[in-house]
Write a protein that holds these residues in place. Structure first.
Motif, PDB file in Angstrom:
ATOM      1  N   ASP A 103      43.421  54.198  39.933  1.00  0.00           N
ATOM      2  CA  ASP A 103      42.289  53.299  40.185  1.00  0.00           C
ATOM      3  C   ASP A 103      42.564  52.467  41.433  1.00  0.00           C
ATOM      4  N   ALA A 105      40.783  50.310  42.965  1.00  0.00           N
ATOM      5  CA  ALA A 105      40.383  48.907  42.833  1.00  0.00           C
ATOM      6  C   ALA A 105      41.461  48.086  42.131  1.00  0.00           C
ATOM      7  N   GLY A 106      42.337  48.746  41.404  1.00  0.00           N
ATOM      8  CA  GLY A 106      43.439  48.049  40.747  1.00  0.00           C
ATOM      9  C   GLY A 106      44.345  47.332  41.731  1.00  0.00           C
ATOM     10  N   TRP A 108      43.388  45.373  44.063  1.00  0.00           N
ATOM     11  CA  TRP A 108      42.917  44.004  44.285  1.00  0.00           C
ATOM     12  C   TRP A 108      42.338  43.318  43.060  1.00  0.00           C
ATOM     13  N   GLU A 109      42.034  44.040  42.013  1.00  0.00           N
ATOM     14  CA  GLU A 109      41.461  43.392  40.834  1.00  0.00           C
ATOM     15  C   GLU A 109      42.482  42.486  40.155  1.00  0.00           C
ATOM     16  N   GLY A 110      42.052  41.276  39.843  1.00  0.00           N
ATOM     17  CA  GLY A 110      42.905  40.336  39.133  1.00  0.00           C
ATOM     18  C   GLY A 110      43.983  39.680  39.975  1.00  0.00           C
ATOM     19  N   VAL A 145      35.773  40.160  47.601  1.00  0.00           N
ATOM     20  CA  VAL A 145      37.088  40.004  46.973  1.00  0.00           C
ATOM     21  C   VAL A 145      37.783  38.872  47.731  1.00  0.00           C
TER      22      VAL A 145
END
Length: 193
Positions: A103, A105-106, A108-110, A145
């Motif tokens: 993934d 997006a993982g 930058w996510e969180g 983001v």
């Protein structure tokens, strides 16, 4: 992720970049030694040649390296150096599979801070400090983001309306401004300034 981008200056390619985190990362990876539009059209071309709507990190990570290089080399080639870029794309996808379960997006996510996001981007194969800062600026300026300190972590690329990189391209006019800035930088470097 579902934003409208204008980096590739091609509606289908830009639509893919706006909805696929992996496509955006691959486009950024390809953005060297070729015009920006060519680089950012690459993910769409790769997806089409794989027979999919968007690139998949798991599929690319295990794809036969010779066949993947041939896929990028088919005319029109995805990059000026399709063989070496095929290898880099596969390394990026292998890293994403290993560290983020494929993934993109993982990455930058969180993330809590811009500094942490910059570190994660710099850890990606093929992403040096400058490429990581430019992509961080792209994430902040166009994808929303924005962890604490993202502009500072992106360096000069994070400055509002700086027109230094793909992060600032929102259409033909801003593309011309970014291109002019790059030409100024190249001329200054050539003159030893």
């Amino acid at each position: 992720m579902d934003v409208t981008l204008h980096i590739a200056q091609d509606p289908d390619a830009d639509e893919l970049l706006g909805r696929s985190p992996l496509a955006a990362l691959i486009g950024m990876l390809l953005d060297q030694q070729v015009p920006m539009e060519w680089a950012f059209k690459g993910p769409r071309t790769i997806a089409e040649r794989l027979g999919t709507d968007e690139p998949d990190a798991h599929e690319i990570a295990v794809y036969d390296p010779e066949k993947f290089a041939a896929l990028l080399s088919a005319k029109p080639a995805v990059h000026r150096y399709p063989g070496s870029m095929a290898k880099r794309i596969q390394q990026l996808c292998q890293y994403l599979v290993e560290h983020y379960d494929g993934d993109a997006a993982g990455v930058w996510e969180g993330v809590g801070t811009g500094a942490e996001l910059l570190r994660r981007l710099k850890d990606l194969p093929g992403f040096g400090a400058q490429k990581a800062q430019i992509f961080l600026a792209l994430l902040g300026k166009q994808f929303g983001v924005r962890p604490k300190g993202w502009r500072e972590a992106a360096g000069p690329y994070g400055e509002p309306k700086s027109f230094r990189s793909v992060a600032d391209i929102t259409g033909p006019e801003s593309l011309a401004k970014v291109r002019a800035h790059k030409q100024e930088m190249k001329a200054a470097k050539a003159s030893g300034k």
